[in-house]
Design a protein around this motif. Sequence first.
Motif, mmCIF file in Angstrom:
data_model
loop_
_atom_site.group_PDB
_atom_site.id
_atom_site.type_symbol
_atom_site.label_atom_id
_atom_site.label_comp_id
_atom_site.label_asym_id
_atom_site.label_seq_id
_atom_site.Cartn_x
_atom_site.Cartn_y
_atom_site.Cartn_z
ATOM 1 N N GLN A 236 37.276 36.264 24.091
ATOM 2 C CA GLN A 236 37.298 36.187 25.551
ATOM 3 C C GLN A 236 38.703 35.862 26.061
ATOM 4 O O GLN A 236 39.067 36.223 27.176
ATOM 5 C CB GLN A 236 36.346 35.085 26.026
ATOM 6 C CG GLN A 236 34.900 35.270 25.632
ATOM 7 C CD GLN A 236 34.161 33.948 25.686
ATOM 8 O OE1 GLN A 236 34.348 33.085 24.830
ATOM 9 N NE2 GLN A 236 33.318 33.778 26.697
ATOM 10 N N ARG A 237 39.451 35.154 25.235
ATOM 11 C CA ARG A 237 40.776 34.698 25.671
ATOM 12 C C ARG A 237 41.742 34.690 24.489
ATOM 13 O O ARG A 237 41.369 34.269 23.385
ATOM 14 C CB ARG A 237 40.660 33.295 26.280
ATOM 15 C CG ARG A 237 41.977 32.658 26.691
ATOM 16 C CD ARG A 237 41.778 31.608 27.768
ATOM 17 N NE ARG A 237 41.652 32.241 29.080
ATOM 18 C CZ ARG A 237 41.801 31.601 30.244
ATOM 19 N NH1 ARG A 237 42.045 30.294 30.251
ATOM 20 N NH2 ARG A 237 41.696 32.238 31.378
ATOM 21 N N ARG A 256 50.175 42.252 27.969
ATOM 22 C CA ARG A 256 48.919 42.702 28.573
ATOM 23 C C ARG A 256 48.879 44.222 28.692
ATOM 24 O O ARG A 256 47.850 44.860 28.416
ATOM 25 C CB ARG A 256 48.744 42.053 29.948
ATOM 26 C CG ARG A 256 48.529 40.548 29.889
ATOM 27 C CD ARG A 256 48.464 39.968 31.292
ATOM 28 N NE ARG A 256 48.234 38.538 31.290
ATOM 29 C CZ ARG A 256 48.872 37.676 32.093
ATOM 30 N NH1 ARG A 256 49.793 38.120 32.946
ATOM 31 N NH2 ARG A 256 48.601 36.392 32.043
ATOM 32 N N SER A 272 41.159 37.793 28.735
ATOM 33 C CA SER A 272 42.357 37.326 29.448
ATOM 34 C C SER A 272 43.379 36.860 28.418
ATOM 35 O O SER A 272 43.022 36.295 27.380
ATOM 36 C CB SER A 272 42.024 36.194 30.422
ATOM 37 O OG SER A 272 41.499 35.076 29.732
ATOM 38 N N GLU A 274 46.745 34.537 28.183
ATOM 39 C CA GLU A 274 47.414 33.514 28.974
ATOM 40 C C GLU A 274 48.297 32.630 28.097
ATOM 41 O O GLU A 274 48.150 32.612 26.867
ATOM 42 C CB GLU A 274 46.379 32.603 29.669
ATOM 43 C CG GLU A 274 45.285 33.318 30.430
ATOM 44 C CD GLU A 274 45.779 33.999 31.707
ATOM 45 O OE1 GLU A 274 46.886 33.665 32.158
ATOM 46 O OE2 GLU A 274 45.056 34.873 32.228
#
Length: 297
Positions: A236-237, A256, A272, A274
């Motif tokens: 998910q991340r 990204r 995502s 980050e």
Amino acid sequence: MSSDQVIGIDLGGTAIKLARFNRSGDVLAELQIPTPQPPVPGAVTMALCEAIDQLDPDHLADLVGVGLPGPMDANARVARVCINLSGWDDVPLADWLEPRLQRQVTLANDGNCAVVGEAWLGAARGFEDVVLLTLGTGVGGGVILGGALFTGHNGAAAEPGLIGIHPDGPPCNSGNQGSLEQFASIAALRRLCDVDPRELSDRADAGDLQAKAIWQQYGTTLGVGIASLVYVFTPQRVLLGGGLAAASAHFLPDVRREVEARVQAVSREGLSIEACALGNGAGRLGAARLALQRLSG
């Protein structure tokens, strides 16, 4: 002695970062010392003992977690190898430290510590599937799958920085060639432009087009490696930590973009990418968290 406090340590190639925490993860005291050079096991062991005595002279914490750059044995007591530290080969560090410190000790991979720290109080909190990369002297990392730390067979997983991305790339201390570490570490960035990363970031902040182009090239190659990791773990991340993550504003857009171009939509749904929330403090916090989980009654 009390288990209400715990010491977390992040052992790196240039610095050793220590902190004493309460059970909520609040920092009660902290210390940073240079890593002995050369960082042979005996010298590091003595430096750790002295630093812990300095950090906690009243012995308020009787649990210690140590994060190191490499895999541990399944019982988390032996450093099997520390890839960027000299002379580390099946070092029983926990057995060495415990009688000297009169405290319980557990060991963990530093990337695993970072992802556990971020899951506890940082940018991975609330996520079940997370891949974290630490971008520094080497490229380490950790993986959480289904809400649990993924350590794999014999406790040696995960080493996301050691995946191969170029068959003819520079040799890696791991024995691999062309690993992601050889394209995403500080040394790799300096091969693109022999300038201190902080200065390169400052130049990009000031609008220097050459500096911006270097960071874009760095981010694009990093994105290639991350795309492979996304296909394997479908997290998910993805989190980026370590010293180079301070400049993430200059390369995250390219990471990204590359992941979006290379990974099919179903494999990156809801993903995502980050920067870590805890900066360089994630490793020592995660080491403390693992000590609480493994050693508390």
